[in-house]
Design a protein around this motif. Structure first.
Motif, PDB file in Angstrom:
ATOM      1  N   ASN A 195     -24.223  13.320 -31.089  1.00  0.00           N
ATOM      2  CA  ASN A 195     -22.964  12.695 -30.387  1.00  0.00           C
ATOM      3  C   ASN A 195     -22.140  13.582 -29.945  1.00  0.00           C
ATOM      4  N   GLN A 263     -21.580   6.883 -22.515  1.00  0.00           N
ATOM      5  CA  GLN A 263     -20.430   6.416 -23.131  1.00  0.00           C
ATOM      6  C   GLN A 263     -20.415   6.294 -24.569  1.00  0.00           C
ATOM      7  N   ARG A 264     -21.357   5.796 -25.195  1.00  0.00           N
ATOM      8  CA  ARG A 264     -21.452   5.392 -26.500  1.00  0.00           C
ATOM      9  C   ARG A 264     -21.499   6.727 -27.387  1.00  0.00           C
ATOM     10  N   TYR A 265     -22.267   7.792 -26.766  1.00  0.00           N
ATOM     11  CA  TYR A 265     -22.150   9.251 -27.327  1.00  0.00           C
ATOM     12  C   TYR A 265     -20.754   9.789 -27.348  1.00  0.00           C
ATOM     13  N   ARG A 268     -18.479   8.463 -29.847  1.00  0.00           N
ATOM     14  CA  ARG A 268     -18.652   8.755 -31.154  1.00  0.00           C
ATOM     15  C   ARG A 268     -18.289  10.230 -31.362  1.00  0.00           C
TER      16      ARG A 268
END
Length: 277
Positions: A195, A263-265, A268
């Motif tokens: 991440n 986006q999610r990485y 995080r």
């Protein structure tokens, strides 16, 4: 209780209204760029302003393709992508060495990040003279080398923080199982800090994509980047607002898709290590 509940609802409603106003304020420039890119010249200079194009003019985009201006976006993509990949590979190895082997002592990481405090304007002329002697002006190699050098301190500093969060027990277990340091880096450290790697890569890509000063000084015709191309639409006699807006829309798309894809990485990675157990 009945007196407190309306007060809480009123405060909650106020927060929603304030949040909506902030969102509109930040998104309005984005909407306006899209709107202007589809307007006629008459609508662009109309007063009071036309809030939306009466008839969308896609010819503003077709002109950029016909004149070959969109190649500047491809140049920026190649430069930003290549320099980001190289900077990430070298930066991860350097950060791992600093964290696990204390390479350079305790202050090396601080010295590395301090290089980002150097104003680019102070070194652009010496670099131009060096590149002129070496024949690196207006070349992919020259700008990739430069962008990589400028992204490395940022990558090393961020990856150093992410690698410090990797438990030593994982690496010690791998060493007991006979893994080499390269195998530990590839199979243990990189997956755990995935991440953070994506977050760092996105920021490094955006930095290279938006860089203007060195691209302006070191390019002529072959490797003109997106920011330099947009600056050429501003003139002393006239400004081509339709071209500026259309090019800005096209130049924003790669960044938009990159951030949306990771986006999610990204979220995080930004919060990695923020909460200590």
């Amino acid at each position: 209780m009945s007196a407190v509940a309306p007060h809480r609802r009123l405060r909650k409603t106020g927060w929603y209204i304030a949040s909506a106003a902030i969102v509109v304020a930040f998104l309005f420039p984005v909407y306006w760029i899209f709107a202007v890119s589809l307007k006629t010249p008459r609508e662009i200079f109309k007063f009071p302003p036309a809030w939306y194009p009466a008839t969308p003019q896609f010819n503003n985009f077709l002109v950029l393709f016909r004149d070959g201006d969109v190649w500047s976006i491809w140049n920026s993509f190649v430069l930003a992508s290549t320099s980001t990949v190289v900077a990430m590979i070298l930066g991860i190895m350097c950060a791992y060495s600093i964290v696990r082997f204390k390479t350079g002592g305790e202050n090396l990481a601080i010295w590395i990040i301090s290089q980002r405090l150097l104003p680019p304007i102070a070194i652009v002329f010496p670099i131009f003279l060096i590149y002129s002697k070496l024949g690196l002006t207006d070349t992919y190699q020259g700008l990739i080398l430069l962008y990589t050098a400028f992204a490395l301190p940022y990558v090393i500093w961020l990856m150093r923080g992410y690698i410090q969060e990797v438990p030593m027990a994982l690496e010690e277990s791998a060493l007991v199982d006979g893994a080499s340091r390269w195998q530990i880096l590839w199979f243990v450290v990189i997956p755990v800090t995935r991440n953070g790697i994506f977050a760092t890569a996105v920021f490094a890509f955006i930095f290279s994509w938006n860089e203007f000063l060195f691209a302006l000084v070191l390019t002529r015709t072959e490797v003109i980047t997106f920011p330099v191309q947009v600056s050429q639409y501003f003139g002393a006699q006239s400004t081509f607002w339709a071209k500026i807006s259309a090019m800005s829309v096209l130049g924003t798309l790669p960044i938009f898709f990159a951030v949306a894809a990771f986006q999610r990485y990204l979220v995080r990675g930004i919060t990695l290590g923020a909460v200590k157990g």
